[in-house]
Design a protein around this motif. Structure first.
Motif, short mmCIF file in Angstrom:
data_model
loop_
_atom_site.label_atom_id
_atom_site.label_comp_id
_atom_site.label_asym_id
_atom_site.label_seq_id
_atom_site.Cartn_x
_atom_site.Cartn_y
_atom_site.Cartn_z
N TYR A 1 43.29 69.36 46.63
CA TYR A 1 44.04 69.72 45.84
C TYR A 1 42.79 69.70 44.18
O TYR A 1 41.74 69.17 44.17
CB TYR A 1 45.19 69.54 45.06
N SER B 1 45.65 79.02 33.67
CA SER B 1 45.16 79.47 35.11
C SER B 1 46.51 78.37 35.66
O SER B 1 47.19 78.03 34.96
CB SER B 1 43.74 78.77 35.64
N THR C 1 45.04 75.26 42.73
CA THR C 1 45.03 75.90 44.03
C THR C 1 44.86 74.83 45.12
O THR C 1 44.49 73.54 44.65
CB THR C 1 44.06 76.74 43.26
N TRP C 2 44.16 75.47 45.63
CA TRP C 2 43.81 74.02 47.07
C TRP C 2 41.97 73.92 47.41
O TRP C 2 42.19 75.59 47.68
CB TRP C 2 44.80 74.22 48.15
N ASN C 3 41.22 73.66 47.37
CA ASN C 3 39.89 73.51 48.12
C ASN C 3 39.92 73.47 49.20
O ASN C 3 40.29 72.46 49.88
CB ASN C 3 38.57 73.69 46.83
N LYS D 1 36.57 77.88 51.01
CA LYS D 1 36.83 78.47 49.28
C LYS D 1 36.79 77.08 48.09
O LYS D 1 37.26 75.76 48.73
CB LYS D 1 38.94 78.78 49.90
N SER E 1 35.79 77.04 44.80
CA SER E 1 35.83 77.79 43.02
C SER E 1 34.49 79.14 43.09
O SER E 1 34.91 78.76 42.02
CB SER E 1 35.49 76.69 42.94
N ARG F 1 35.81 81.17 40.64
CA ARG F 1 35.65 80.52 38.74
C ARG F 1 34.30 81.10 37.97
O ARG F 1 33.39 80.59 39.21
CB ARG F 1 35.68 79.31 38.88
#
Length: 208
Positions: free
Chosen positions: A84, A95, A98-100, A170, A172, A175
């Motif tokens: 998370y 913002s 999300t989940w990486n 995924k 970041s 970003r």
């Protein structure tokens, strides 16, 4: 699998290495329009096919193998480290959480292995692969012949040449650079091994 450009991984060697490191996958088939799944350890033979060939086995009592003959395509999902991500780690206040995560989806048509020698080779390879980390590895060889034959009768071995695959890391990448560095550093400092693994993957892909 939905894979935005920023998260796509197309390098075949990277994807093969990922599947080998996270080889306990999910085999997904369809039966009368309903998805069915099995959680299985896989072997990846990188020398066979453009993307490699997966080999695995399941209990004969698991009737999912009966779906192979008529299936136009079967999916295998490999999942790696995930965690998370809270928006409180970002500079931008507007913002959302999300989940990486890391995942590879593989597609192909399974073929049941009927040859007993091939079945034995698959079982021995998988055992050696799993036992290699132990100081005194358990040996498949040397088991009584009748015991082995009984176990094989209750097992279905199969192989699946990979026809296509999607890799999604995924981490970041969408970003700003400072956000990426801050998130990676925070995860690295965590006591959770999954957080640390995600941090290590992030650092490889951080914006320069």
């Amino acid at each position: 699998m939905y894979v935005p450009k920023a998260f796509r991984e197309d390098d075949i060697v990277q994807l093969q290495t990922f599947m080998q490191a996270n080889n306990f996958g999910i085999l997904v088939s369809q039966q009368d329009g309903v998805p069915v799944a099995a959680h299985l350890p896989f072997i990846l033979d990188t020398t066979r096919g453009s993307y490699g060939t997966l080999l695995a086995h399941m209990a004969r009592a698991n009737t999912q193998w009966r779906l192979f003959a008529d299936a136009p395509e079967t999916l295998v999902i490999f999942q790696g480290p995930h965690t998370y991500i809270t928006p409180s780690w970002y500079d931008e206040p507007l913002s959302v959480p999300t989940w990486n995560y890391t995942a590879v989806h593989v597609y192909g048509r399974p073929r049941i292995i009927e040859d007993v020698a091939e079945m034995l080779a698959l079982m021995e390879t998988l055992t050696q692969q799993s036992e290699s980390r132990f100081e005194r590895p358990w040996q498949f060889a040397g088991l009584p012949q009748d015991f082995v034959e009984k176990k094989l009768r209750g097992t279905v071995c199969f192989e699946m040449e990979i026809m296509s695959l999607d890799g999604k890391f995924k981490l970041s990448q969408n970003r700003p650079k400072d956000d990426q560095k801050r998130v990676a550093a925070t995860l690295q400092a965590s006591s959770d091994p999954l957080d640390q693994e995600v941090a290590a993957l992030m650092k490889v892909r951080q914006k320069k």
